[in-house]
Write an enzyme that holds these catalytic residues in place. Structure first.
Site, mmCIF file in Angstrom:
data_model
loop_
_atom_site.group_PDB
_atom_site.id
_atom_site.type_symbol
_atom_site.label_atom_id
_atom_site.label_comp_id
_atom_site.label_asym_id
_atom_site.label_seq_id
_atom_site.Cartn_x
_atom_site.Cartn_y
_atom_site.Cartn_z
ATOM 1 N N HIS A 93 0.833 -1.207 0.000
ATOM 2 C CA HIS A 93 0.000 0.000 0.000
ATOM 3 C C HIS A 93 0.864 1.253 0.000
ATOM 4 C CE1 HIS A 93 -3.149 2.780 0.505
ATOM 5 N NE2 HIS A 93 -3.502 2.563 1.747
ATOM 6 N N ASP B 99 3.400 6.877 -7.226
ATOM 7 C CA ASP B 99 4.657 6.542 -6.556
ATOM 8 C C ASP B 99 5.860 6.649 -7.485
ATOM 9 O OD1 ASP B 99 3.471 5.803 -4.035
ATOM 10 O OD2 ASP B 99 2.689 4.051 -5.063
ATOM 11 N N HIS C 168 -1.654 -0.090 -11.207
ATOM 12 C CA HIS C 168 -2.502 0.353 -10.106
ATOM 13 C C HIS C 168 -3.769 -0.479 -10.112
ATOM 14 C CE1 HIS C 168 -5.074 3.020 -7.663
ATOM 15 N NE2 HIS C 168 -3.948 3.505 -7.189
#
Length: 382
Positions: free
Chosen positions: A224, A319, A264
């Site tokens: 996560h 990210d 994702h």
């Protein structure tokens, strides 16, 4: 009656929310109807908190009062700071230190005995938590560097004050704006794992501290909250190899390695938050004159796009660029996920209050697959 098993609750609706919507097919994220790109570029994190917690963007007067109230809650009790020092001396990781400190903060909460259905009190408690988490994190980082904590400055923004407490120096305009945007784009993202964890806890009418601690615990998992650190570790590995980044990625993929920062659970195209951070990485690179991370990330993204990953729904996520942005501001890698928590706490609080206002205990079921009709044998006969 047979009920279809949905592992990971994939595709299962468990709640309705007015807070945020993720359209993974077109790469769109909205908070209460406002596009994330407009909010990131035009609103401060304080404005976004107000929007999430109160349902509308504030007027100038409302924002000034809200920001002043938030800034007034930044101080942390000396006992908490002493514990932070102890955790730093023991080599504790930042997320574990944050979890412990937030639990300890509840002992100093002036409205600890407030009625669980007093949602204004819950928002006030949430405001205190949101204000103090940056102080806790900055103090922890300074403690493990052997430095004294820096007192918060009520005249600085939420983003600017954290960077000031972290370094002891007021940030330049580019860094403050970039960090504020990073907080904004991480503030909420539907019912992700940490938000759902906070919601499950909140559905028992537990206090907001318990929900936030649960959210921190869920966010600490590598599936996560830890991907931005994974990306940065890969970029450092590329740099230390002295190889062209594209050649490095080719070799890594041939060896069966997964490139972090791509793919994702919801987005099938490039994450809109990644687009925003890519632009800010360009600004930081231009400001510092060091374009290394920008060169590496854009080269890797370009190559993987050419290889058809994006066409197959595996696109850059937030990210992929956030680690480079934080590194460019001198923030240690293991602080990236705590910073994620520092931002996402605003969304956790908003979701818990929204759900509790029309509460139903979250209580799913599991299909039993164990033995049936086992015969009990007394212990002396086994």
């Amino acid at each position: 009656m047979s009920v279809e098993l949905k592992r990971g609750l994939e595709g299962v609706l468990v709640a309705e929310s007015e807070l945020s919507h993720v359209d993974g097919e077109v790469g769109k994220l909205v908070y209460r109807g406002y596009d994330i790109e407009e909010l990131a570029r035009g609103a401060s994190y304080e404005e976004v908190l107000y929007l999430l917690w109160h349902g509308a963007l504030p007027t100038r007067e409302e924002l000034d009062a809200f920001a002043a109230d938030l800034a007034a809650e930044r101080d942390v009790d000396d006992d908490v700071l002493d514990t932070i020092q102890t955790l730093a001396d023991a080599g504790e990781c930042p997320m574990a230190a944050l979890r412990t400190a937030v639990s300890m903060l509840s002992a100093y909460e002036p409205e600890v005995d407030a009625d669980p259905e007093d949602f204004d009190a819950t928002r006030r408690k949430g405001r205190r938590l949101t204000a103090k988490i940056p102080t806790v994190l900055a103090a922890f980082e300074r403690a493990r560097q052997g430095e004294e904590p820096v007192d918060p400055d009520p005249d600085l923004s939420h983003a600017g004050n954290f960077l000031y407490m972290l370094t002891g120096t007021e940030p330049d305009a580019v860094s403050e704006e970039t960090f504020d945007m990073a907080l904004t784009i991480h503030a909420d993202h539907g019912l992700n794992a940490s938000t759902f964890t906070a919601l499950v806890i909140g559905s028992t009418m537990a206090d907001i501290y318990s929900s936030v601690i649960g959210g921190i615990g869920a966010l600490s998992g590598p599936l996560h909250g830890g991907a931005n650190q994974d990306v940065m570790e890969v970029l450092y590995e590329v740099d230390e190899s002295n190889k062209d980044p594209v050649e490095w990625v080719k070799a890594a993929r041939d060896a069966g390695r997964r490139i972090p920062g791509f793919g994702h659970r919801v987005y099938k195209v490039k994450d809109p938050r990644a687009k925003i951070l890519e632009e800010k990485l360009r600004d930081l690179s231009e400001s510092s004159g060091d374009t290394k991370w920008l060169d590496y990330t854009t080269a890797i993204e370009g190559y993987l796009t050419e290889q058809g990953l994006v066409e197959n729904g595996i696109a850059p996520n937030v990210d992929f660029y956030s680690g480079s942005v934080y590194d460019s501001m001198g923030i240690p890698m293991d602080m990236y996920t705590p910073i994620f928590a520092m931002s996402r706490v605003g969304g956790w609080i908003a979701h818990v209050v929204e759900y509790q206002e029309d509460n139903r205990l979250i209580r799913p079921r599991a299909r039993y697959t164990g033995p049936k009709d086992a015969s009990f044998v007394p212990i002396d006969e086994r």
